[in-house]
Design an enzyme around this catalytic site. Structure first.
Site, mmCIF file in Angstrom:
data_model
loop_
_atom_site.group_PDB
_atom_site.id
_atom_site.type_symbol
_atom_site.label_atom_id
_atom_site.label_comp_id
_atom_site.label_asym_id
_atom_site.label_seq_id
_atom_site.Cartn_x
_atom_site.Cartn_y
_atom_site.Cartn_z
ATOM 1 N N LYS A 107 0.862 -1.191 0.000
ATOM 2 C CA LYS A 107 0.000 0.000 0.000
ATOM 3 C C LYS A 107 0.887 1.225 0.000
ATOM 4 O O LYS A 107 2.026 1.178 0.481
ATOM 5 C CB LYS A 107 -0.874 0.026 1.264
ATOM 6 C CG LYS A 107 -2.149 0.802 1.094
ATOM 7 C CD LYS A 107 -3.158 -0.010 0.309
ATOM 8 C CE LYS A 107 -4.505 0.650 0.194
ATOM 9 N NZ LYS A 107 -5.499 -0.240 -0.409
ATOM 10 N N GLY A 219 -20.885 6.456 2.139
ATOM 11 C CA GLY A 219 -19.993 6.798 1.032
ATOM 12 C C GLY A 219 -20.786 6.914 -0.247
ATOM 13 O O GLY A 219 -21.866 6.294 -0.402
ATOM 14 N N GLY A 221 -18.648 7.274 -3.271
ATOM 15 C CA GLY A 221 -17.519 7.321 -4.189
ATOM 16 C C GLY A 221 -17.564 6.130 -5.128
ATOM 17 O O GLY A 221 -18.628 5.553 -5.392
ATOM 18 N N ASN A 222 -16.401 5.734 -5.600
ATOM 19 C CA ASN A 222 -16.319 4.664 -6.589
ATOM 20 C C ASN A 222 -16.977 3.375 -6.094
ATOM 21 O O ASN A 222 -17.821 2.784 -6.781
ATOM 22 C CB ASN A 222 -14.848 4.433 -6.951
ATOM 23 C CG ASN A 222 -14.693 3.243 -7.859
ATOM 24 O OD1 ASN A 222 -14.592 2.108 -7.405
ATOM 25 N ND2 ASN A 222 -14.709 3.473 -9.162
HETATM 26 P P1 NAD Z 1 -13.731 7.515 -2.968
HETATM 27 O O1 NAD Z 1 -12.729 8.547 -2.622
HETATM 28 O O2 NAD Z 1 -14.161 7.352 -4.381
HETATM 29 O O3 NAD Z 1 -15.071 7.764 -2.107
HETATM 30 C C1 NAD Z 1 -15.069 7.919 -0.727
HETATM 31 C C2 NAD Z 1 -16.477 8.317 -0.319
HETATM 32 O O4 NAD Z 1 -16.532 8.361 1.114
HETATM 33 C C3 NAD Z 1 -16.915 9.702 -0.812
HETATM 34 O O5 NAD Z 1 -18.270 9.643 -1.192
HETATM 35 C C4 NAD Z 1 -16.782 10.572 0.434
HETATM 36 O O6 NAD Z 1 -17.671 11.690 0.423
HETATM 37 C C5 NAD Z 1 -17.162 9.570 1.505
HETATM 38 N N1 NAD Z 1 -16.717 9.934 2.848
HETATM 39 C C6 NAD Z 1 -15.508 10.351 3.251
HETATM 40 N N2 NAD Z 1 -15.526 10.603 4.572
HETATM 41 C C7 NAD Z 1 -16.761 10.311 5.005
HETATM 42 C C8 NAD Z 1 -17.410 10.367 6.251
HETATM 43 N N3 NAD Z 1 -16.769 10.746 7.357
HETATM 44 N N4 NAD Z 1 -18.723 10.006 6.329
HETATM 45 C C9 NAD Z 1 -19.400 9.626 5.209
HETATM 46 N N5 NAD Z 1 -18.830 9.544 4.001
HETATM 47 C C10 NAD Z 1 -17.547 9.898 3.901
HETATM 48 O O7 NAD Z 1 -13.186 6.157 -2.377
HETATM 49 P P2 NAD Z 1 -13.502 4.669 -2.852
HETATM 50 O O8 NAD Z 1 -12.531 4.291 -3.889
HETATM 51 O O9 NAD Z 1 -14.950 4.518 -3.099
HETATM 52 O O10 NAD Z 1 -13.093 3.855 -1.533
HETATM 53 C C11 NAD Z 1 -13.954 3.749 -0.409
HETATM 54 C C12 NAD Z 1 -13.399 2.711 0.561
HETATM 55 O O11 NAD Z 1 -13.246 1.476 -0.120
HETATM 56 C C13 NAD Z 1 -12.029 3.010 1.171
HETATM 57 O O12 NAD Z 1 -11.969 2.431 2.446
HETATM 58 C C14 NAD Z 1 -11.077 2.255 0.246
HETATM 59 O O13 NAD Z 1 -9.851 1.963 0.878
HETATM 60 C C15 NAD Z 1 -11.894 1.026 -0.001
HETATM 61 N N6 NAD Z 1 -11.535 0.290 -1.218
HETATM 62 C C16 NAD Z 1 -11.561 0.887 -2.447
HETATM 63 C C17 NAD Z 1 -11.248 0.135 -3.575
HETATM 64 C C18 NAD Z 1 -11.348 0.713 -4.955
HETATM 65 O O14 NAD Z 1 -11.171 -0.052 -5.916
HETATM 66 N N7 NAD Z 1 -11.678 1.979 -5.128
HETATM 67 C C19 NAD Z 1 -10.877 -1.206 -3.440
HETATM 68 C C20 NAD Z 1 -10.871 -1.784 -2.179
HETATM 69 C C21 NAD Z 1 -11.215 -1.017 -1.080
#
Ligand code: NAD
Length: 428
Positions: A107, A219, A221-222
């Site tokens: 990471k 959340g 996000g993605n």
């Molecule tokens: P992202 O940055 O696209 O989205 C994060 C989301 O969380 C956003 O909507 C943001 O507004 C929200 N957020 C942040 N702080 C918050 C809070 N205090 N309360 C409510 N919402 C909040 O990130 P992502 O890629 O969707 O990743 C989200 C999680 O999934 C993370 O823990 C990441 O490590 C994990 N993850 C992501 C992937 C990937 O492929 N993107 C893979 C495995 C794990």
């Protein structure tokens, strides 16, 4: 929200210690697996748009590469710490092992807030990160990927810098690249869809049909958006989503009891997954406090934002109706809260199994880059579904056979595989 009182690395180590004891691992194997094998911390000097030089802090941790090159994302986050990166690197090792792909765990991160950085500044951070670490990463040793607040464009800048340094094309150096530039179709959807493939299997086991269930998601996000997409396609109803509001520096939950509309919310959200609260209100969404997402009277909770979000302080607020928690985020549940969930008999789908779709698709991306032949999206998603479904079945079968909590069963499978690789290599 309780986010800082837990050291995620201590959480990751304590989870490991419990399973190591259960498996009666040798002292040597235990000592090796509870620490990262290598870690790098470095400075990244960046010329900002106004001519000043700002120095950012960068990290890369390689927890274990006994089963294959280290693999894991790079996060851009203002609160990034080495211990968060260590924990996430360790979880990557278990994640790759539980879905049985030939990769280890790594990471990386940079302490920065992209909300306050121009595209050019972000590009210079990406290139600076690669310049500092290029000699310690590579397609056959450690392969980065996007994560929180990084995307395909960041990966491509990083790839370009790596190829500039090495003077050759190495599309397998990094994954999550844009489609057409070595990226895989389906990568954007992979983590969120993977969460729902696992959830779908869990619903089958519980004899529930998705159409009759409701969910609340943390959340937008993605991961969250694609989880909402597929869950809704299966017939489920998402009644609430919560996200961070950058202007107010707090989070909000947006609720519509009849079901949120993904496209509508996408249209009023920014690229960081923040929903415009005024426009949401105009569309008839109720605006509730950030933590309200976990107090909803729903069957399923999907934390898909950050770590430590279900904790001692709020776990009692979960509705009695909650049957499944599908952990989309990494480390969303603290150990104390986890104990409460276990006692309440909630079917917890552990993070490193449930969100492994992203890394699985990254592995497919590497395979496609290595053969220089790219698959159709249907093929990617079919293979992904098959990997996630078999990983769920293996974990669930073990959990049933040995009367283990799902998280424990997933750990037993993952740690046994890594321990075996370490032994076979003669490391411990
Ligand atoms: P992202 O940055 O696209 O989205 C994060 C989301 O969380 C956003 O909507 C943001 O507004 C929200 N957020 C942040 N702080 C918050 C809070 N205090 N309360 C409510 N919402 C909040 O990130 P992502 O890629 O969707 O990743 C989200 C999680 O999934 C993370 O823990 C990441 O490590 C994990 N993850 C992501 C992937 C990937 O492929 N993107 C893979 C495995 C794990």
């Amino acid at each position: 929200m309780e986010t800082s009182s837990y050291n995620p690395f201590q959480v990751a180590q304590s989870q490991f210690d419990k399973v190591a004891a259960l498996l009666e691992l040798d002292e040597g194997v235990r000592a090796l697996l509870r620490e990262p094998m290598r870690e790098y911390q470095f400075t990244i000097p960046v010329r900002m748009d106004d001519g000043r030089v700002e120095v950012f802090k960068g990290f890369r941790v390689q927890h274990n590469d006994a089963r294959g090159p280290a693999k894991g994302g790079i996060r851009f986050h203002p609160m990034e710490t080495i211990d968060t990166v260590r924990a996430l690197a360790m979880w990557m090792t278990w994640k790759c092992a539980v879905v049985d792909i030939p990769l280890g765990g790594g990471k990386g991160g940079v302490i920065c807030d992209p909300h306050h950085l121009s595209q050019h500044e972000q590009e210079r951070i990406c290139r600076g990160w690669v310049r500092q670490i290029a000699r310690n990463v590579g397609p056959l040793s450690d392969v980065p990927a996007p994560d929180v607040m990084t995307n395909g464009q960041h990966m491509l800048w990083m790839l370009d810098e790596y190829e500039m340094i090495s003077g050759e094309h190495y599309p397998g150096f990094i994954t999550g690249k844009p489609v057409g530039m070595g990226g895989s179709l389906g990568r954007t959807e992979a983590t969120g869809f993977g969460v729902i493939y696992v959830l779908r299997e869990a619903l089958k086991v519980l004899g529930l049909s998705p159409e009759k269930t409701t969910a609340s998601v943390q959340g937008f996000g993605n991961v969250a958006q694609h989880a909402v997409q597929l869950y809704t396609q299966l017939g489920g109803t998402v009644v609430a989503v919560s996200c961070w509001d950058q202007a107010d520096k707090t989070s909000y939950t947006f609720r519509r009891k009849s079901g949120v509309n993904l496209e509508e919310l996408r249209a009023i959200s920014d690229k960081f997954g923040g929903i415009d609260k005024n426009r949401a209100r105009d569309l008839g969404y109720e605006q509730l406090p950030g933590e309200a997402w976990l107090e909803q009277d729903v069957d399923i909770l999907i934390p898909a934002a950050l770590e430590n979000q279900i904790n001692r302080g709020n776990v009692q607020k979960l509705s009695k109706r909650v049957k499944i928690i599908a952990e989309g985020a990494n480390g969303p549940t603290t150990p104390e809260a986890d104990e409460v969930l276990r006692q309440r008999n909630i079917f917890v789908l552990p993070d490193f199994l449930t969100n492994a779709g992203g890394v699985t698709c990254s592995y497919f991306e590497q395979v496609q880059c290595n053969t220089n032949y790219f698959w159709e999206k249907e093929e990617v998603l079919k293979r992904l579904d098959s990997k996630m479904t078999s990983a769920f079945s293996a974990v669930h079968d073990l959990a049933c056979r040995q009367k283990l909590y799902m998280r424990e069963a997933a750990y037993v499978i993952a740690i046994s595989r890594v321990a075996q690789a370490v032994r076979l290599r003669g490391w411990a």
